[in-house]
Design a protein around this motif. Structure first.
Motif, short mmCIF file in Angstrom:
data_model
loop_
_atom_site.label_atom_id
_atom_site.label_comp_id
_atom_site.label_asym_id
_atom_site.label_seq_id
_atom_site.Cartn_x
_atom_site.Cartn_y
_atom_site.Cartn_z
N ILE A 574 0.86 -1.18 0.00
CA ILE A 574 0.00 0.00 0.00
C ILE A 574 0.90 1.23 0.00
O ILE A 574 1.80 1.35 0.82
N ARG A 575 0.64 2.14 -0.93
CA ARG A 575 1.43 3.37 -1.02
C ARG A 575 0.62 4.53 -0.47
O ARG A 575 -0.59 4.62 -0.72
N TRP A 576 1.31 5.45 0.23
CA TRP A 576 0.61 6.53 0.91
C TRP A 576 0.86 7.90 0.26
O TRP A 576 -0.02 8.75 0.27
N ASP A 577 2.05 8.10 -0.27
CA ASP A 577 2.37 9.37 -0.92
C ASP A 577 3.57 9.13 -1.83
O ASP A 577 4.30 8.15 -1.67
N PRO A 578 3.81 10.01 -2.82
CA PRO A 578 4.86 9.74 -3.81
C PRO A 578 6.28 9.76 -3.24
O PRO A 578 7.15 9.03 -3.71
N VAL A 579 6.52 10.57 -2.22
CA VAL A 579 7.89 10.69 -1.70
C VAL A 579 8.32 9.41 -0.99
O VAL A 579 9.35 8.80 -1.32
N THR A 580 7.53 9.01 0.02
CA THR A 580 7.90 7.79 0.75
C THR A 580 7.80 6.56 -0.14
O THR A 580 8.57 5.61 0.02
N ALA A 581 6.87 6.58 -1.09
CA ALA A 581 6.70 5.42 -1.98
C ALA A 581 7.94 5.21 -2.84
O ALA A 581 8.48 4.11 -2.93
N THR A 582 8.40 6.27 -3.50
CA THR A 582 9.58 6.12 -4.37
C THR A 582 10.84 5.89 -3.55
O THR A 582 11.73 5.14 -3.97
N THR A 583 10.93 6.53 -2.38
CA THR A 583 12.10 6.33 -1.52
C THR A 583 12.21 4.88 -1.08
O THR A 583 13.29 4.27 -1.13
N SER A 584 11.09 4.32 -0.62
CA SER A 584 11.11 2.93 -0.15
C SER A 584 11.37 1.97 -1.30
O SER A 584 12.08 0.97 -1.14
N SER A 585 10.83 2.26 -2.48
CA SER A 585 11.08 1.41 -3.64
C SER A 585 12.55 1.46 -4.03
O SER A 585 13.16 0.44 -4.36
N LEU A 586 13.12 2.66 -3.99
CA LEU A 586 14.55 2.80 -4.30
C LEU A 586 15.40 2.04 -3.29
O LEU A 586 16.37 1.37 -3.66
N ALA A 587 15.02 2.12 -2.00
CA ALA A 587 15.77 1.40 -0.96
C ALA A 587 15.70 -0.11 -1.20
O ALA A 587 16.70 -0.82 -1.05
N SER A 588 14.52 -0.59 -1.57
CA SER A 588 14.36 -2.02 -1.83
C SER A 588 15.20 -2.45 -3.03
O SER A 588 15.86 -3.49 -3.00
N THR A 589 15.18 -1.64 -4.09
CA THR A 589 15.98 -1.96 -5.28
C THR A 589 17.46 -1.95 -4.97
O THR A 589 18.20 -2.88 -5.35
N PHE A 590 17.90 -0.96 -4.23
CA PHE A 590 19.31 -0.86 -3.88
C PHE A 590 19.75 -2.03 -3.01
O PHE A 590 20.83 -2.61 -3.22
N LYS A 591 18.90 -2.41 -2.07
CA LYS A 591 19.23 -3.53 -1.21
C LYS A 591 19.39 -4.81 -2.02
O LYS A 591 20.33 -5.59 -1.83
N GLY A 592 18.45 -5.04 -2.95
CA GLY A 592 18.54 -6.23 -3.80
C GLY A 592 19.81 -6.25 -4.63
O GLY A 592 20.45 -7.30 -4.79
N MET A 593 20.20 -5.09 -5.16
CA MET A 593 21.43 -5.02 -5.96
C MET A 593 22.66 -5.29 -5.10
O MET A 593 23.58 -5.99 -5.53
N VAL A 594 22.69 -4.74 -3.88
CA VAL A 594 23.83 -4.95 -2.99
C VAL A 594 23.95 -6.42 -2.61
O VAL A 594 25.05 -7.00 -2.65
N VAL A 595 22.81 -7.04 -2.25
CA VAL A 595 22.85 -8.46 -1.89
C VAL A 595 23.32 -9.31 -3.06
O VAL A 595 24.14 -10.22 -2.91
N SER A 596 22.81 -9.00 -4.27
CA SER A 596 23.21 -9.77 -5.45
C SER A 596 24.69 -9.58 -5.76
O SER A 596 25.38 -10.52 -6.15
N THR A 597 25.19 -8.35 -5.58
CA THR A 597 26.62 -8.10 -5.81
C THR A 597 27.48 -8.91 -4.84
O THR A 597 28.49 -9.49 -5.22
N SER A 598 27.06 -8.94 -3.58
CA SER A 598 27.82 -9.72 -2.60
C SER A 598 27.77 -11.21 -2.92
O SER A 598 28.73 -11.94 -2.65
N ASP A 599 26.66 -11.67 -3.51
CA ASP A 599 26.54 -13.09 -3.86
C ASP A 599 27.56 -13.51 -4.91
O ASP A 599 27.93 -14.69 -4.98
N ILE A 600 28.00 -12.56 -5.74
CA ILE A 600 28.99 -12.90 -6.77
C ILE A 600 30.25 -13.46 -6.13
O ILE A 600 30.91 -14.35 -6.69
N ILE A 601 30.58 -12.97 -4.94
CA ILE A 601 31.78 -13.44 -4.23
C ILE A 601 31.42 -14.47 -3.16
O ILE A 601 32.10 -15.49 -3.02
N ILE A 602 30.35 -14.20 -2.41
CA ILE A 602 30.03 -15.03 -1.25
C ILE A 602 29.63 -16.44 -1.64
O ILE A 602 30.06 -17.42 -1.02
#
Length: 827
Positions: A574-602
């Motif tokens: 559920i999204r409440w406003d554009p600022v928190t919605a895009t911020t949280s989506s960006l955080a989720s995307t960034f987290k997924g990219m970081v985890v995937s990058t670490s998996d290349i080595i781990i």
């Protein structure tokens, strides 16, 4: 209790909305936030950080309606209901939890439904004797009861942590989740008759219900004996709200208490549920949606208690009902001689029993009971229960006390003066139905709640938490139950309850909430549709039987049958406003990219860190794990099985391949998160945030429908575009006029601001949604095309049941009707 376990590395983490970010910061469960009481309830401090965070969150959950008084129940005559369904009833709990649903199942049988009750293995005979089908879901209710007695609240004790009880419980929940899914699509384990569920009824502790319904696309109806839906009228039974020196409205605090319980429960089991959902090809449930999921989805809910005891709260919407207690038909029972003789040889005794409760020290409790009986000057029948009260023979010489085994409460409670028990809803109901004053000795869960309700009605004393039980306070409670005031109050409640028809009302509410039009087969109107078939330009909904008749008569090719989903469930953040919605989506995307990058080595490192020598249990030896194995011998010692050099070479080769594959999956995950985040998740979050923005200041937002695939995404995009432009420009005029009408000149000025904001938000959402919604639908379509294991298993099970119906049922009339209908359609 949480921590993420058993989730494969390639599963994307759930999206983080602002709600999730706030909830994750509210991990304060120390004494300043909440404490566990002796009766298992949680003291929630309204000044704590946890409460303040949940307080901000709770109002963001959409309410389906609020009323000055309870809305009237829809009049529904189940006798006019012709649809016959395969219904699975999923129940987790003790015998007292299962028994009411047996009564419900028998009533559903009378309406022509096929009913399967899925619960713990130990209740197989109990269920089958009633004429219902049974399916085992695993889990040990005795072990579960023992855990709950040791940990009556939401937080485990240190004793349980040291004993490893938490991991055992989580493992049991995993087993139950698997069993609940199997109960929806697997054949009967005794008769081997195929079964595919067409509707689910469940109690909330079964946990699997919403997810099974989502995977199958079928209706779900929850039923329970304990308040589980947020209300302003009373707090959650597991919460004790500390309102000292608080200016927070009591009604608001009560609503927060429900979110608190749901959030704490999700913290402990959310990762287990999401790991299991992956097996069903379902995406993880975001942390923001896990708590209160049933409420946000508007799942129909029926509460199985007497409205004479607890009226329906005013703020519960029409799809939530209170039907009355469930009572099964009284069993035919002839008491054994010892019970009949005891009842005849003195005044009516007091019944004492704690049913399925597994007590840590039954000998100590037995001593307390006997001393209380002697001090109160009464006779007593004590049920041994699962704890075997009374032990073997030490107490059999007491002429005023009789220890008994199983005995139907429906019969026994007619012959006693009062009842003392743990406060299970079913036992409470049976005692009150017979007009018997009741003393509740609660152990955990909803038991303190029922004890308080009985006391409030005057039909018994205040409940005595089992940790505070002494022979003195129990004797005093027994004496209270024998007073005229308690007897009059209990008899008054019993008279009202006897005029209610709880089971029939529950079936009526179940039928009234079914989407009959979506469920019905277009040819055989009394059967549920399972397939979609397009004849020319005419779409048909076909039942399993109708489809198989057409397949066997060579009128329809089975490859052209598409799985039909009568009740889709979509769980999106559920999204409440554009600022928190895009911020949280960006955080989720960034987290997924970081985890995937670490998996290349781990991941390669993890592969090469596997031991290649040593000892292991034989059960862990697999074809891709060629380490030495510890082989147990008959004498209890172990023998090490050493691998050959060639096997070591093969193992190294396999490890190298696994390392490369792991590294490649990390690279793939990085690009998957990047492209999905940039081109799907963030545009969708911004679109939904803009669309929902007017809600923050009381504005209205149209419903746009569910997105399940590319086609529905395109449809929603078009609707949102038109609605955005029409409503956006209309609000420029409507909001100032409304404000001026309600608040004068100042309201008109505020209305100009609201109207301008609405116009920008709604128009922008409409334009951005032309890309975001179809992209979201396309992503779902691609995901569904990749993850097909569950769909294939459902389709296979439906075909098997259809073939069984054709080959084993008396379907001559149905065959003629189906073929005639189809031939007329062709002509």
């Amino acid at each position: 209790m949480g921590g993420h376990t058993n989730i494969d590395d390639d599963v994307p983490p759930p999206e983080y909305s602002q709600v999730e970010l706030e909830l994750q910061n509210a991990d304060e469960t120390s004494a300043s936030a909440s404490e566990t009481r002796d009766d298992g309830r949680i003291d929630l401090n309204t000044q704590s950080r946890l409460f303040k965070t949940l307080s901000r969150v709770v109002d963001r959950f959409p309410r389906k309606g609020a009323y000055d008084e309870p809305p009237p129940y829809e009049k529904f005559d189940s006798r006019q209901f012709a649809l016959k369904l395969n219904i699975v009833i999923q129940v987790v709990g003790s015998r007292g939890d299962v028994q009411p649903f047996i009564a419900l199942g028998v009533e559903l049988l009378r309406h022509g439904h096929r009913v399967r009750l899925a619960t713990h293995d130990t209740f197989a005979g109990f269920v089958r004797e009633s004429g219902l089908e049974f399916y085992p879901i695993g889990g040990d209710p005795a072990e579960l009861m023992a855990y709950m007695v040791k940990n009556p609240g939401l937080f485990p004790s240190m004793k349980s942590l040291r004993a490893g009880d938490i991991q055992k419980k989580r493992k049991m929940i995993s087993e139950i989740l698997d069993g609940c899914w199997d109960s929806c699509i697997q054949s009967d384990l005794v008769t081997m008759r195929p079964f595919v569920a067409e509707a689910i009824i469940a109690n909330p502790p079964s946990f699997a219900h919403i997810h099974c319904a989502q995977a199958l696309g079928i209706p779900l109806h929850l039923m329970f004996t304990m308040p589980w839906t947020s209300t302003k009228v009373f707090p959650h039974p597991l919460i004790n709200m500390n309102m000292a020196n608080s200016s927070i409205p009591v009604g608001h605090a009560n609503r927060v208490s429900y979110l608190a319980v749901e959030w704490l429960t999700w913290q402990g089991l959310g990762d287990v549920v999401n790991s299991w959902r992956k097996k069903l090809d379902l995406e993880p449930v975001p942390t923001s949606e896990g708590p209160m999921l049933a409420e946000t989805l508007g799942i129909p809910f029926t509460y199985c208690w007497s409205p004479s005891l607890i009226p329906k709260p005013f703020d519960w919407p029409p799809h939530i009902g209170v039907c009355g207690f469930f009572f099964r038909d009284p069993p035919s029972y002839e008491p054994p001689p010892e019970i009949a003789t005891f009842l005849q040889n003195g005044p009516p005794p007091i019944y004492i029993g704690f049913g399925s409760i597994v007590i840590e020290d039954p000998a100590k409790l037995t001593t307390i009971l006997l001393r209380a009986v002697r001090e109160a000057g009464v006779r007593a029948i004590i049920s041994r229960g699962w704890s075997n009260l009374g032990g073997d023979s030490a107490y059999l010489q007491n002429k005023d006390v009789l220890f008994i085994g199983d005995c139907p409460h429906e019969w026994l409670f007619q012959h006693v003066a009062a009842v003392v028990h743990h406060g299970g809803a079913g036992t409470t109901a049976c005692g009150l139905l017979n007009g018997r004053p009741t003393t509740v000795v609660p152990f955990f869960g909803d038991q303190p709640f029922w004890g308080a309700m009985v006391a409030n009605a005057g039909a018994g004393p205040h409940p005595i938490p089992q940790r505070l039980l002494t022979h003195e306070n129990l004797a005093a409670a027994m004496k209270f139950c024998l007073t005229r005031d308690a007897l009059v109050a209990a008899e008054a409640l019993g008279n009202k309850m006897r005029s209610e028809s709880g089971v029939r009302n529950a079936v009526d509410q179940f039928h009234a909430n079914l989407p009959v039009g979506e469920l019905q087969c277009d040819i055989l109107k009394d059967r549920a549709a399972a397939w979609r078939y397009k004849k020319g330009k005419i779409p048909l909904k076909l039942s399993k039987l109708a489809a198989e008749i057409l397949v066997e008569s060579l009128k329809v090719h089975p490859d052209r049958l598409e799985r039909y989903i009568p009740r889709p469930i979509v769980i999106d953040p559920i999204r409440w406003d554009p600022v928190t919605a895009t911020t949280s989506s960006l955080a989720s995307t960034f987290k997924g990219m970081v985890v995937s990058t670490s998996d290349i080595i781990i991941k390669p490192v993890q592969v090469y860190q596997r031991p290649t020598t040593g000892t292991r249990n034989l059960s862990s030896y697999t074809s891709d794990s060629l380490d030495p194995i510890e082989q147990p011998t008959d004498s209890g010692s172990t023998t090490t099985i050493t691998t050959e050099p060639s096997q070591n070479v093969q193992s190294k080769t396999q490890n190298f391949g696994a390392a490369v594959a792991g590294s490649a999956s990390g690279v793939g995950g990085f690009f998957k998160y990047f492209f999905k985040g940039m081109y799907v998740d963030m545009p969708l979050a911004a679109t939904e945030g803009l669309r929902s923005l007017p809600k923050l200041y009381g504005g209205e937002v149209r419903e746009i429908g569910l997105i399940t695939d590319f086609q529905s995404g395109a449809k929603v995009a078009g609707k949102n575009f038109v609605d955005g432009f029409v409503d956006g420009f209309t609000d420029l005029v409507r909001e100032p006029m409304r404000g001026g009408r309600e608040e004068g000149a100042l309201g008109a000025i505020r209305g100009v601001g609201k109207g301008s904001t609405n116009m920008v938000a709604k128009v922008s959402s409409g334009m951005l949604g032309l890309v975001a919604y179809p992209s979201h639908g396309l992503a779902k379509t691609i995901t569904a095309a990749i993850h097909t294991t569950t769909v294939r298993s459902i389709n296979r099970a439906r075909r098997v049941e259809g073939q069984y119906l054709v080959s084993n049922g008396q379907t001559t009339t149905d065959e003629l009707l189906v073929r005639e209908f189809f031939d007329n359609l062709q002509s």
